[in-house]
Each structure stands twice: as structure tokens, then as C-alpha cells.
Write an enzyme that holds these catalytic residues in place. Structure first.
Site, short mmCIF file in Angstrom:
data_model
loop_
_atom_site.label_atom_id
_atom_site.label_comp_id
_atom_site.label_asym_id
_atom_site.label_seq_id
_atom_site.Cartn_x
_atom_site.Cartn_y
_atom_site.Cartn_z
N ARG A 103 0.69 -1.28 0.16
CA ARG A 103 -0.06 0.13 -0.06
C ARG A 103 0.96 1.29 -0.05
O ARG A 103 1.94 1.19 0.67
CB ARG A 103 -0.88 -0.21 1.24
N THR A 107 -0.83 7.86 -0.76
CA THR A 107 -2.36 7.67 -1.46
C THR A 107 -3.01 6.67 -0.91
O THR A 107 -4.38 6.52 -1.38
CB THR A 107 -2.29 7.36 -2.87
N ASP A 202 1.98 -1.24 12.42
CA ASP A 202 2.30 -1.83 11.06
C ASP A 202 2.49 -3.35 11.37
O ASP A 202 3.62 -3.72 11.85
CB ASP A 202 3.35 -1.06 10.33
N ASP A 205 5.67 -4.84 9.99
CA ASP A 205 7.05 -4.32 10.57
C ASP A 205 6.88 -4.97 11.99
O ASP A 205 8.24 -5.56 12.39
CB ASP A 205 7.02 -2.93 10.90
N1 URA Z 1 -1.75 -1.85 7.93
C1 URA Z 1 -1.21 -2.11 9.04
O1 URA Z 1 -0.32 -2.73 9.02
N2 URA Z 1 -1.66 -1.44 10.26
C2 URA Z 1 -2.64 -0.40 9.97
O2 URA Z 1 -3.00 -0.09 11.24
C3 URA Z 1 -3.10 -0.51 8.80
C4 URA Z 1 -2.95 -1.03 7.84
#
Ligand code: URA
Length: 211
Positions: A103, A107, A202, A205
């Protein structure tokens, strides 16, 4: 779209530890694995079955076997990979396909960089693994890949979902396909960076470290 939000104290407890910023990657991976197995128990409730005759040491009896074609499990790389083992633990005979998606941070547009799916998925039950249902863009792209291959029944397992993503998926697939989402939590909202609040940060991560 059918939304199932888990209601179980063990799921709530494990999710709370998962969310905690002080939880390290090793523990995060273990908790993700455990949570997926717990969510998968309910998510596979409508798995297709067929009668199977077997012989116990005492008598012949008719029990239950998973029907063919085998279900397909599709983790969305990178973060969905952390959910694969937990799913296969409960569904070891499933076939596995892969979708790689990323992603854009600004954007929020989703870009697919890898796809490894059987060409014809007509009649297959498919389980998509993606820890975060945020804007719904990633899940929608995954569902579109599957619909293009003949799937009509998709179940997504997500650890944390945002109302915005649930709404987007509901609107997009109303009257188009049977989409079911099983999630451990429906959070408050998305923030301006597209992160789920309170969320867990994330997921990729936290599972594997910052790339
Ligand atoms: N992707 C993620 O890893 N965490 C979020 O909060 C939203 C999308």
C-alpha cells in the site's frame, strides 16, 4: 458481507498483548499464530464436508471428511505470511496460493507485486489471510483476483478491522459475491495515515521488523 467479531476472553487477552507496543517480534509472531488458529475454528464452520465411511477397531461407521475440491488459503504478503502456519494447523490439507501487495503510504493505493494462484478456482472455498482490514483496498484487490478466477465464496480472517474497511467491502460486494470476514476486533477508526486506531501499528513491521 457477513462480519463476525470474535467474542472470547482468550482472543481478547492475546489481542491486548499483541497490540502492546512493548511486545517484541518473537512474541508478536507467536500470538499472531495462536490468534489465527482460534479465529480459524469459527471461520471454517461452513467448510464443505462429505460423508466418509471408515472402520474403527470395533465397527464400521460413517463420519465426516472434507469435501473436494480442497479449500485454498491465500496469505497476503508480507504480513499475511505470519498467519499461514496458524491457519494450516487447523486446515492441514488446504492448498496455498500467494498474493503480494503493498500500500502506498501517501495515497493508500494498493499495488500487487506477486500472484501465485491456481488459474481456475471455480467452486473452491477460499480463506484470505490479512491481519489488518484498514481501508479495505488490499482485501478488495485480493477478492477481485479471486473472483476473476471463478470464486464466489471468500472468507477473510483479519486480526483487527476498521469500520471504514468493513463498510467499503460491504458496499463493493453487495449482490456480487459471498464475502465473510472473521476478525478479533472491530476498532474505532482509521487515522490520517490510514492506520487503524487503536490498532497495533504496522503488522508487517511488528512481525518481521522495519524494511
Ligand atoms: N496496515 C497495518 O499494518 N496497520 C494498520 O493499522 C493499517 C494497515
Amino acid at each position: 458481507m457477513d462480519l463476525h467479531v470474535a467474542d472470547h476472553p482468550l482472543i481478547a487477552h492475546k489481542l491486548t498483548v499483541l497490540r502492546d507496543r512493548s511486545t517484541d517480534s518473537a512474541r508478536f509472531r507467536t500470538l499472531t499464530d495462536e490468534l489465527v488458529t482460534l479465529l480459524a475454528y469459527e471461520a471454517t464452520r461452513k467448510i464443505r464436508i462429505a460423508p466418509a465411511t471408515i472402520t474403527t477397531p470395533v465397527a464400521e461407521t460413517t463420519g465426516t471428511a472434507l469435501d473436494s475440491p480442497r479449500p485454498l488459503v491465500v496469505p497476503i504478503l508480507r504480513a499475511g505470511l505470519g498467519m499461514l502456519e496458524g491457519m494450516l494447523r487447523i486446515l492441514p490439507t488446504a492448498e496455498v496460493g500467494f498474493l503480494g501487495m503493498v500500500r502506498d503510504d501517501e495515497t493508500f493505493e494498493v499495488h500487487a507485486y506477486a500472484e501465485r494462484l491456481p488459474a481456475d478456482l471455480t467452486g473452491r472455498q477460499v480463506f484470505v489471510l490479512d491481519p489488518m482490514l484498514a481501508t479495505g483496498g488490499t482485501l478488495a484487490m485480493a477478492i477481485d483476483f479471486l473472483l476473476a478466477r471463478g470464486v464466489s465464496d471468500v472468507t477473510a480472517i483479519c486480526l483487527v478491522s476498521a469500520p471504514e474497511g468493513v463498510e467499503a467491502i460491504t458496499e463493493k460486494y453487495e449482490g456480487v459475491a459471498q464475502v465473510t470476514v472473521h476478525t478479533a476486533a472491530l476498532d474505532e477508526r482509521l487515522n490520517e495515515h490510514g492506520y487503524i486506531v487503536p490498532g497495533l501499528g504496522d503488522a508487517g513491521d511488528r512481525l518481521y521488523g522495519v524494511v
